[in-house]
Design a protein around this motif. Structure first.
Motif, PDB file in Angstrom:
ATOM      1  N   HIS A   1      -1.125  -2.717   3.322  1.00 20.14           N
ATOM      2  CA  HIS A   1      -2.577  -2.505   3.248  1.00 20.14           C
ATOM      3  C   HIS A   1      -3.115  -2.855   1.857  1.00 20.14           C
ATOM      4  O   HIS A   1      -4.193  -3.446   1.731  1.00 20.14           O
ATOM      5  CB  HIS A   1      -2.943  -1.075   3.648  1.00 20.14           C
ATOM      6  CG  HIS A   1      -2.978  -0.889   5.134  1.00 20.14           C
ATOM      7  ND1 HIS A   1      -1.848  -0.601   5.884  1.00 20.14           N
ATOM      8  CD2 HIS A   1      -3.985  -1.013   6.024  1.00 20.14           C
ATOM      9  CE1 HIS A   1      -2.177  -0.535   7.164  1.00 20.14           C
ATOM     10  NE2 HIS A   1      -3.466  -0.783   7.277  1.00 20.14           N
TER      11      HIS A   1
ATOM     12  N   ALA B   1      -3.257  -6.587   1.514  1.00 19.97           N
ATOM     13  CA  ALA B   1      -4.405  -7.217   2.186  1.00 19.97           C
ATOM     14  C   ALA B   1      -5.623  -7.319   1.269  1.00 19.97           C
ATOM     15  O   ALA B   1      -6.515  -8.150   1.504  1.00 19.97           O
ATOM     16  CB  ALA B   1      -4.752  -6.425   3.450  1.00 19.97           C
TER      17      ALA B   1
ATOM     18  N   MET C   1       3.790   0.516   5.095  1.00 20.44           N
ATOM     19  CA  MET C   1       2.410   0.425   5.594  1.00 20.44           C
ATOM     20  C   MET C   1       1.421   0.419   4.423  1.00 20.44           C
ATOM     21  O   MET C   1       0.469  -0.365   4.399  1.00 20.44           O
ATOM     22  CB  MET C   1       2.083   1.629   6.479  1.00 20.44           C
ATOM     23  CG  MET C   1       2.346   1.445   7.926  1.00 20.44           C
ATOM     24  SD  MET C   1       1.477   0.072   8.645  1.00 20.44           S
ATOM     25  CE  MET C   1       1.976   0.259  10.316  1.00 20.44           C
ATOM     26  N   THR C   2       1.667   1.310   3.468  1.00 20.55           N
ATOM     27  CA  THR C   2       0.797   1.382   2.292  1.00 20.55           C
ATOM     28  C   THR C   2       0.843   0.054   1.542  1.00 20.55           C
ATOM     29  O   THR C   2      -0.186  -0.494   1.139  1.00 20.55           O
ATOM     30  CB  THR C   2       1.239   2.539   1.352  1.00 20.55           C
ATOM     31  OG1 THR C   2       1.374   3.716   2.120  1.00 20.55           O
ATOM     32  CG2 THR C   2       0.248   2.760   0.227  1.00 20.55           C
TER      33      THR C   2
END
Ligand code: HEM
Length: 150
Positions: A131, A134, A127-128
């Motif tokens: 992100h 992005a 998840m990190t």
């Protein structure tokens, strides 16, 4: 022509990396079953190959692209982008090690499934990664337009 080709491959690799991390996020979740371990590990190999290729293509754009290397070397947004990508690379060591361990455990015991706590921890890392990833198109679009050039 070289500039166009490098740009096309650069974009395809960036999308491919985003897709591979997303696929791992779909697979690595509490309750994941043995076949998901194999698949996540396969995506990890693809991720490694695409990431290494993107670094090569990215720096090829710096040195063989249309704008010339000085445009990027003196741009702190460019270096921010490179450092963010390197951070993702460092973060990805943990999932890679877990996938290797899980595959090995599965080779010894076909019914092996990873523990919930470890799955949650690897998921958090993925998840990190996504992100931070992005942020890269934002930095890319800014640097391509000369923001950060000193
Ligand atoms: C070490 C890794 C990387 C290097 C050295 C690098 C280098 C470059 C260079 C030189 C350009 C050309 C910019 C211009 O047209 O002036 C570019 C564009 C771009 N890069 Fe990367 N890149 C890297 C990684 C990434 C990653 C991981 C992404 C993921 C999203 C990415 C997304 C983009 C995008 C979207 C553009 C087009 C920007 C635009 O034209 O608006 N790059 N990159």
């Amino acid at each position: 022509m070289v500039d166009l080709l490098l740009a096309v491959v650069h974009h395809l690799l960036a999308f491919g990396i985003a897709a591979a991390i997303t696929a791992q996020l779909v697979l690595v979740r509490p309750g994941m079953q043995p076949p998901a371990v194999q698949l996540a590990a396969k995506y990890d190999i693809a991720l490694g190959i695409m990431s290494a290729s993107l670094v090569v293509i990215g720096f090829s754009r710096v040195f063989f692209g249309a704008k010339g290397s000085a445009f990027y070397i003196h741009n702190h947004v460019f270096w921010t982008k490179v450092v963010l990508f390197a951070i993702i690379g460092l973060l990805s060591i943990k999932p890679t090690r877990a996938f290797l361990r899980w595959r090995k455990a599965q080779a010894a015991d076909a019914a092996f499934a990873p523990g919930e706590e470890e799955i949650r921890s690897i998921r958090k890392t993925l998840m990190t990664e996504i992100h931070i990833f992005a942020l890269l198109p934002i930095a890319a679009a800014a640097m391509a337009r000369g923001y950060g050039y000193a």
